[in-house]
Write a protein that holds these residues in place. Structure first.
Motif, PDB file in Angstrom:
ATOM      1  N   ARG A  49     -41.548  41.401  22.678  1.00  0.00           N
ATOM      2  CA  ARG A  49     -41.109  41.754  21.328  1.00  0.00           C
ATOM      3  C   ARG A  49     -39.642  42.179  21.300  1.00  0.00           C
ATOM      4  N   LEU A  50     -39.243  42.993  22.266  1.00  0.00           N
ATOM      5  CA  LEU A  50     -37.848  43.440  22.332  1.00  0.00           C
ATOM      6  C   LEU A  50     -36.910  42.264  22.581  1.00  0.00           C
ATOM      7  N   PHE A  51     -37.328  41.323  23.428  1.00  0.00           N
ATOM      8  CA  PHE A  51     -36.528  40.121  23.688  1.00  0.00           C
ATOM      9  C   PHE A  51     -36.377  39.303  22.407  1.00  0.00           C
ATOM     10  N   ASP A  52     -37.487  39.090  21.704  1.00  0.00           N
ATOM     11  CA  ASP A  52     -37.444  38.335  20.449  1.00  0.00           C
ATOM     12  C   ASP A  52     -36.532  39.002  19.431  1.00  0.00           C
ATOM     13  N   GLU A  53     -36.603  40.325  19.347  1.00  0.00           N
ATOM     14  CA  GLU A  53     -35.755  41.056  18.403  1.00  0.00           C
ATOM     15  C   GLU A  53     -34.278  40.911  18.769  1.00  0.00           C
ATOM     16  N   LYS A  54     -33.965  40.920  20.061  1.00  0.00           N
ATOM     17  CA  LYS A  54     -32.573  40.749  20.490  1.00  0.00           C
ATOM     18  C   LYS A  54     -32.081  39.347  20.166  1.00  0.00           C
ATOM     19  N   ILE A  55     -32.896  38.344  20.419  1.00  0.00           N
ATOM     20  CA  ILE A  55     -32.509  36.966  20.093  1.00  0.00           C
ATOM     21  C   ILE A  55     -32.259  36.848  18.598  1.00  0.00           C
ATOM     22  N   GLU A  56     -33.134  37.442  17.794  1.00  0.00           N
ATOM     23  CA  GLU A  56     -32.974  37.380  16.340  1.00  0.00           C
ATOM     24  C   GLU A  56     -31.666  38.058  15.904  1.00  0.00           C
ATOM     25  N   ARG A  57     -31.384  39.230  16.479  1.00  0.00           N
ATOM     26  CA  ARG A  57     -30.123  39.916  16.145  1.00  0.00           C
ATOM     27  C   ARG A  57     -28.913  39.080  16.560  1.00  0.00           C
ATOM     28  N   ASP A  58     -28.981  38.505  17.761  1.00  0.00           N
ATOM     29  CA  ASP A  58     -27.872  37.682  18.241  1.00  0.00           C
ATOM     30  C   ASP A  58     -27.684  36.445  17.364  1.00  0.00           C
ATOM     31  N   ALA A  59     -28.786  35.839  16.938  1.00  0.00           N
ATOM     32  CA  ALA A  59     -28.695  34.660  16.077  1.00  0.00           C
ATOM     33  C   ALA A  59     -28.064  35.026  14.740  1.00  0.00           C
ATOM     34  N   LYS A  60     -28.506  36.131  14.160  1.00  0.00           N
ATOM     35  CA  LYS A  60     -27.940  36.563  12.873  1.00  0.00           C
ATOM     36  C   LYS A  60     -26.466  36.913  12.999  1.00  0.00           C
ATOM     37  N   ALA A  61     -26.047  37.392  14.172  1.00  0.00           N
ATOM     38  CA  ALA A  61     -24.655  37.780  14.396  1.00  0.00           C
ATOM     39  C   ALA A  61     -23.786  36.579  14.770  1.00  0.00           C
TER      40      ALA A  61
ATOM     41  N   ASP B 148     -24.414  30.503  17.971  1.00  0.00           N
ATOM     42  CA  ASP B 148     -23.904  29.314  17.276  1.00  0.00           C
ATOM     43  C   ASP B 148     -23.320  28.284  18.231  1.00  0.00           C
ATOM     44  N   LYS B 149     -22.524  28.720  19.198  1.00  0.00           N
ATOM     45  CA  LYS B 149     -21.915  27.775  20.133  1.00  0.00           C
ATOM     46  C   LYS B 149     -22.983  27.090  20.970  1.00  0.00           C
ATOM     47  N   LEU B 150     -23.970  27.837  21.407  1.00  0.00           N
ATOM     48  CA  LEU B 150     -25.055  27.240  22.192  1.00  0.00           C
ATOM     49  C   LEU B 150     -25.806  26.193  21.381  1.00  0.00           C
ATOM     50  N   MET B 151     -26.072  26.510  20.116  1.00  0.00           N
ATOM     51  CA  MET B 151     -26.766  25.551  19.246  1.00  0.00           C
ATOM     52  C   MET B 151     -25.910  24.306  19.025  1.00  0.00           C
TER      53      MET B 151
ATOM     54  N   ARG C  93     -26.972  20.547  20.109  1.00  0.00           N
ATOM     55  CA  ARG C  93     -27.007  19.437  19.150  1.00  0.00           C
ATOM     56  C   ARG C  93     -26.104  18.298  19.604  1.00  0.00           C
ATOM     57  N   ALA C  94     -24.933  18.626  20.142  1.00  0.00           N
ATOM     58  CA  ALA C  94     -24.007  17.593  20.627  1.00  0.00           C
ATOM     59  C   ALA C  94     -24.616  16.852  21.807  1.00  0.00           C
ATOM     60  N   ASN C  95     -25.251  17.583  22.704  1.00  0.00           N
ATOM     61  CA  ASN C  95     -25.899  16.930  23.850  1.00  0.00           C
ATOM     62  C   ASN C  95     -27.042  16.027  23.403  1.00  0.00           C
ATOM     63  N   LEU C  96     -27.803  16.487  22.426  1.00  0.00           N
ATOM     64  CA  LEU C  96     -28.911  15.694  21.917  1.00  0.00           C
ATOM     65  C   LEU C  96     -28.381  14.434  21.244  1.00  0.00           C
ATOM     66  N   ALA C  97     -27.338  14.575  20.452  1.00  0.00           N
ATOM     67  CA  ALA C  97     -26.746  13.414  19.760  1.00  0.00           C
ATOM     68  C   ALA C  97     -26.143  12.440  20.759  1.00  0.00           C
ATOM     69  N   GLY C  98     -25.652  12.960  21.881  1.00  0.00           N
ATOM     70  CA  GLY C  98     -25.045  12.105  22.904  1.00  0.00           C
ATOM     71  C   GLY C  98     -26.031  11.567  23.907  1.00  0.00           C
ATOM     72  N   GLY C  99     -27.315  11.835  23.697  1.00  0.00           N
ATOM     73  CA  GLY C  99     -28.343  11.308  24.588  1.00  0.00           C
ATOM     74  C   GLY C  99     -28.601  12.174  25.790  1.00  0.00           C
ATOM     75  N   LEU C 100     -27.973  13.318  25.902  1.00  0.00           N
ATOM     76  CA  LEU C 100     -28.165  14.183  27.049  1.00  0.00           C
ATOM     77  C   LEU C 100     -29.395  15.063  26.921  1.00  0.00           C
ATOM     78  N   GLY C 101     -30.012  15.088  25.762  1.00  0.00           N
ATOM     79  CA  GLY C 101     -31.164  15.958  25.544  1.00  0.00           C
ATOM     80  C   GLY C 101     -32.485  15.226  25.552  1.00  0.00           C
ATOM     81  N   GLU C 102     -32.489  14.003  26.025  1.00  0.00           N
ATOM     82  CA  GLU C 102     -33.734  13.224  26.044  1.00  0.00           C
ATOM     83  C   GLU C 102     -34.701  13.800  27.052  1.00  0.00           C
TER      84      GLU C 102
END
Length: 66
Positions: A32-44, A48-51, A55-64
């Motif tokens: 639960r604490l991990f999930d809450e930290k991820i949620e706070r980090d996502a909202k902050a 964003d850079k990781l996402m 997405r760029a890797n997936l679009a480039g075929g690296l995420g298959e």
């Protein structure tokens, strides 16, 4: 005696069943604490850079899936 030492002393007096229940509770708390930290980090915007990279890797075929 510190608070942690008091807790440790109390835990040593628990039955095996109680220790198993405590272990389960601690795992749930940790998740639960991990999930809450991820949620706070996502909202902050901290993820964003990781996402964008994912997405760029997936679009480039690296995420298959192999």
């Amino acid at each position: 005696m510190t608070k942690l030492e008091q807790i440790q002393s109390s835990i040593e007096k628990l039955s095996a069943r109680e220790i198993a229940e405590l272990r389960d509770w601690l795992e749930e708390l940790d998740a639960r604490l991990f999930d809450e930290k991820i949620e706070r980090d996502a909202k902050a915007g901290k993820l964003d850079k990781l996402m964008a990279d994912a997405r760029a890797n997936l679009a480039g075929g690296l995420g298959e899936v192999l």
